[in-house]
Enzyme design. Sequence first.
Site, short mmCIF file in Angstrom:
data_model
loop_
_atom_site.label_atom_id
_atom_site.label_comp_id
_atom_site.label_asym_id
_atom_site.label_seq_id
_atom_site.Cartn_x
_atom_site.Cartn_y
_atom_site.Cartn_z
N HIS A 1 0.83 -1.20 0.00
CA HIS A 1 0.00 0.00 0.00
C HIS A 1 0.87 1.27 0.00
O HIS A 1 0.71 2.15 -0.85
CB HIS A 1 -0.90 -0.02 1.25
CG HIS A 1 -1.80 1.17 1.39
ND1 HIS A 1 -3.12 1.15 0.99
CD2 HIS A 1 -1.58 2.40 1.90
CE1 HIS A 1 -3.67 2.34 1.25
NE2 HIS A 1 -2.75 3.11 1.81
N GLU A 2 1.82 1.33 0.93
CA GLU A 2 2.67 2.52 1.01
C GLU A 2 3.57 2.63 -0.21
O GLU A 2 3.89 3.73 -0.65
CB GLU A 2 3.49 2.51 2.31
CG GLU A 2 2.67 2.43 3.61
CD GLU A 2 1.60 3.51 3.75
OE1 GLU A 2 1.78 4.60 3.17
OE2 GLU A 2 0.58 3.25 4.41
N HIS B 1 1.71 4.66 -2.69
CA HIS B 1 1.81 6.10 -2.41
C HIS B 1 3.19 6.62 -2.83
O HIS B 1 3.31 7.68 -3.45
CB HIS B 1 1.66 6.36 -0.91
CG HIS B 1 0.23 6.34 -0.41
ND1 HIS B 1 -0.73 7.17 -0.90
CD2 HIS B 1 -0.37 5.61 0.57
CE1 HIS B 1 -1.88 6.96 -0.25
NE2 HIS B 1 -1.68 6.00 0.64
N GLU C 1 -4.64 7.95 -2.74
CA GLU C 1 -5.18 6.69 -2.24
C GLU C 1 -5.45 5.72 -3.39
O GLU C 1 -5.34 4.50 -3.23
CB GLU C 1 -6.44 6.94 -1.42
CG GLU C 1 -6.92 5.76 -0.59
CD GLU C 1 -6.03 5.44 0.61
OE1 GLU C 1 -5.09 6.20 0.90
OE2 GLU C 1 -6.29 4.40 1.25
#
Lengths: 509, 509
Positions: free
Chosen positions: A271-272, A275, A301
Amino acid sequence: MIENDVFHHPLVVELLDETRTLWALGHAMSLMGWDLETNMPGKGVTARSEAFSNLAVLQRNLLLRDEIVKTVDKLSEGIEELDDYEKGVVRVLSREIRIARALPEELVAKLAKVTSEATRIWSEAKKRNDFDRFRPHLEEIMKLVREKAERLGYDQHPYDALLDLYEEGLRTRDVEEIFSSLVPTTRRILDKVLSDDFYPRKHPLEDFSYDPERARELMKEILLKLGWDWNRGRLDESPHPFTMGLDVDDVRITTRYEGKDIRRALYSVIHEFGHALYELQIDRRISMTPIGGGVSLGVHESQSRFWENMIGRSHWFLKGVEEIIAKYLGAVAEHSWLELYRYVNTVRPDLVRVDADELTYNLHIYLRFQLEKRLISGDAQVGELPELWDSGIEELLGIRPKNYSEGVLQDIHWSHGSIGYFPTYTLGNLIAAQVWGKMRSEIDGLPELVEKLDLQPIRRWLRDRIHRWGATYPPSSLIQRVLGERPSTEHITRYFEWKYLKLPDELRR
Amino acid sequence: MIENDVFHHPLVVELLDETRTLWALGHAMSLMGWDLETNMPGKGVTARSEAFSNLAVLQRNLLLRDEIVKTVDKLSEGIEELDDYEKGVVRVLSREIRIARALPEELVAKLAKVTSEATRIWSEAKKRNDFDRFRPHLEEIMKLVREKAERLGYDQHPYDALLDLYEEGLRTRDVEEIFSSLVPTTRRILDKVLSDDFYPRKHPLEDFSYDPERARELMKEILLKLGWDWNRGRLDESPHPFTMGLDVDDVRITTRYEGKDIRRALYSVIHEFGHALYELQIDRRISMTPIGGGVSLGVHESQSRFWENMIGRSHWFLKGVEEIIAKYLGAVAEHSWLELYRYVNTVRPDLVRVDADELTYNLHIYLRFQLEKRLISGDAQVGELPELWDSGIEELLGIRPKNYSEGVLQDIHWSHGSIGYFPTYTLGNLIAAQVWGKMRSEIDGLPELVEKLDLQPIRRWLRDRIHRWGATYPPSSLIQRVLGERPSTEHITRYFEWKYLKLPDELRR
């Protein structure tokens, strides 16, 4: 004078000289924020907060100097003469100036003070399951946030003013429209998933304990496969995973190792990474300028969710990483990739948002959106929240919290005064599905590439379409421009139907 | 308005409100510097440098605002009305304003640019043993530094202006006076030490390899024994050990683990602990103000040298830590504490300053002082440096460099433009010996306390006498006030004579 080959208009070049100090302050404050979560000794917090609030005031004062405000005004008058990048700079600065001007220094300082105290109290109240302890603080916050909305101004709903702070241009009616189709779709699909046994409610691997040291090594290898460059980034540890982009060449992510249920650490990293990749792939010619960062929370997001869900939780990806996982966590890999797939894709009505699966996640956001909207319009009071929360979640998911800690007190956001933030999570999910749909139609053999962990074409596609632009275009225009349509629920519906209704039959064969 | 119970004069209180932002900027820039050495991904350097130079200009502009300058001027006029703390604030700010005003922004920017480039070139030149590569850069630096001295102004010698930048009030003739006695004393003692075999030139433990992981654990335990509070500090790793005080409650030190010759890591930790303890024990009522940091480089170095040499290299301390060292590095501890003492106190003429022992160290500083003085007065040229260096060190230590890398190119300081910095190292050694002399006469049973690692009385003595004052008094006044005499060579002479001439006979028994 700043030299560049993107900005030509002499007033814009002058403006960028003036705003470079704002960028430098932002860089410093980002580092202070990162350090606070990863390195700072506990007792350093007093000085760090004091430094932070001083620099925030300084930043505001520098932004509102005549040298900047007048130049921005002048450029706004002749906006048609500017190219897209230059228009972006003027748009971003106009917006920041408008917001800074609308909110008097005293209100900002008061909100900072009240929310800092409220965050501490919330943390205690959550631990002790004591809503009444938090209630007066939340009431004070709501009062100040309502004042904020009034001062910012809005056309239709005061909540619009707050949404816009996190997602430029997003309005209450847009969010209502999204949920009016997304909620029934989700519940329809959820009913079917729960009546089948392909996606389990619980998986034995959730109880599997792992060695954090081995997990650290695993994450490093996974990041390398995703395309991570250690000369341009770091992976650290913090209680709540986050990404901090200090510059196009210095982007840092974190995760946490709890020793159990490895998917929590693994999918935080992926997930990170999503980003981080956004920040890492912004055109370096616009770095250190007002358009040199990700454009909005929703678009950001969408990038993290895309990598976490569409790529990371796909059966193709799990086929690809099966051996790597086996290398570091032998026992997990006694399970086949299909079993790993079922493990990382459990579906169950859960009381806690951060533990929610991909499918039910947006229902949690819907509840918060409804409540925030009512609180801001005065249609509901803070005192009614616990009951509204419990009945709301029961209606959506058929389960009811046994205490406040897993109910109305579960999220930190309100104690921060971040009202209007939650909807960007669902917007991100929508856009991620749109990106996925578009990408599948444009990159041949996408599933095979994911299975081979040959991810460069995906990174390049995202860079060329979305990342490189930074904040040049407003978020919805960017999406319209690069995906050919505004954010809608069409793609996410199609994606959910495929993943949850069709795919199980294929994989069962 | 800042609330406090130290500052009362209304104009001072107002001034401290204004300077709080300067403190916050300093806090941010310190963190940026710390991060650069410990955490930053390699490619982050471009953005970090850009941010740093922007914030330095901002800091200067904020300092020179009317709100600060006029208030400082006003307070200077009625300085007698102020108490010591308030006087300190006015003194420190007046000095900063005087320096900032004397040095035009263009000169500061040019020096930053030239030295940044020169540092890169120096590093290459040192690797390749190529003085001519570095020479034009050093010439340019010397030209700019001479201009700096002229602009700063001086009474007697242009070098005075530079010394004062690092050690408020220190003059060339003070340093000459120090060396006129310290150099012959050192050479007299050195001759005797070298003709005896108690302090060996080389010790077998220098070749002992250790496991960095075990060494890390050892350092943690040593730090705890020294009185370290992990809630107020960190120990990290960097190629060159350093201390960064971000606040009275957030002080960070670093060391490095080379895998061989453990004393290099160990004494770095103890040295940096000394610096850190100074910052940690400053009266918290003056933290975040202009007097809330260590007063000067010389006084700071006295604190690190005190812990490193007077405490850490004493036979009492080695008796105290013998078992701890044995616990982590078994093989080292097959040697008795006496053998450990001889290991950490080898004495030999060495070409490289950073490898020099306690006794010969100041001779290295003397050489640099002489050369800097001549370069600044125009009495010597950069082109003559290699020959002046080689003959100078040969005269002092009887050895001659075989190449520039271990000769004139060994130190980074000149590439940074830090001319006038070196003498503060010797000043620190002098003051450390003074502190030691005074403390021995005031704390009963000091040797036994060190042996028992019961170091609280020592920490408290340093706090009450020196640390708590921060920069309230100018450095030489502070020393005069708390030690009863100005810095002189009397105590270091006595200390060297005791340690190197008398102690061996006692320990041999």
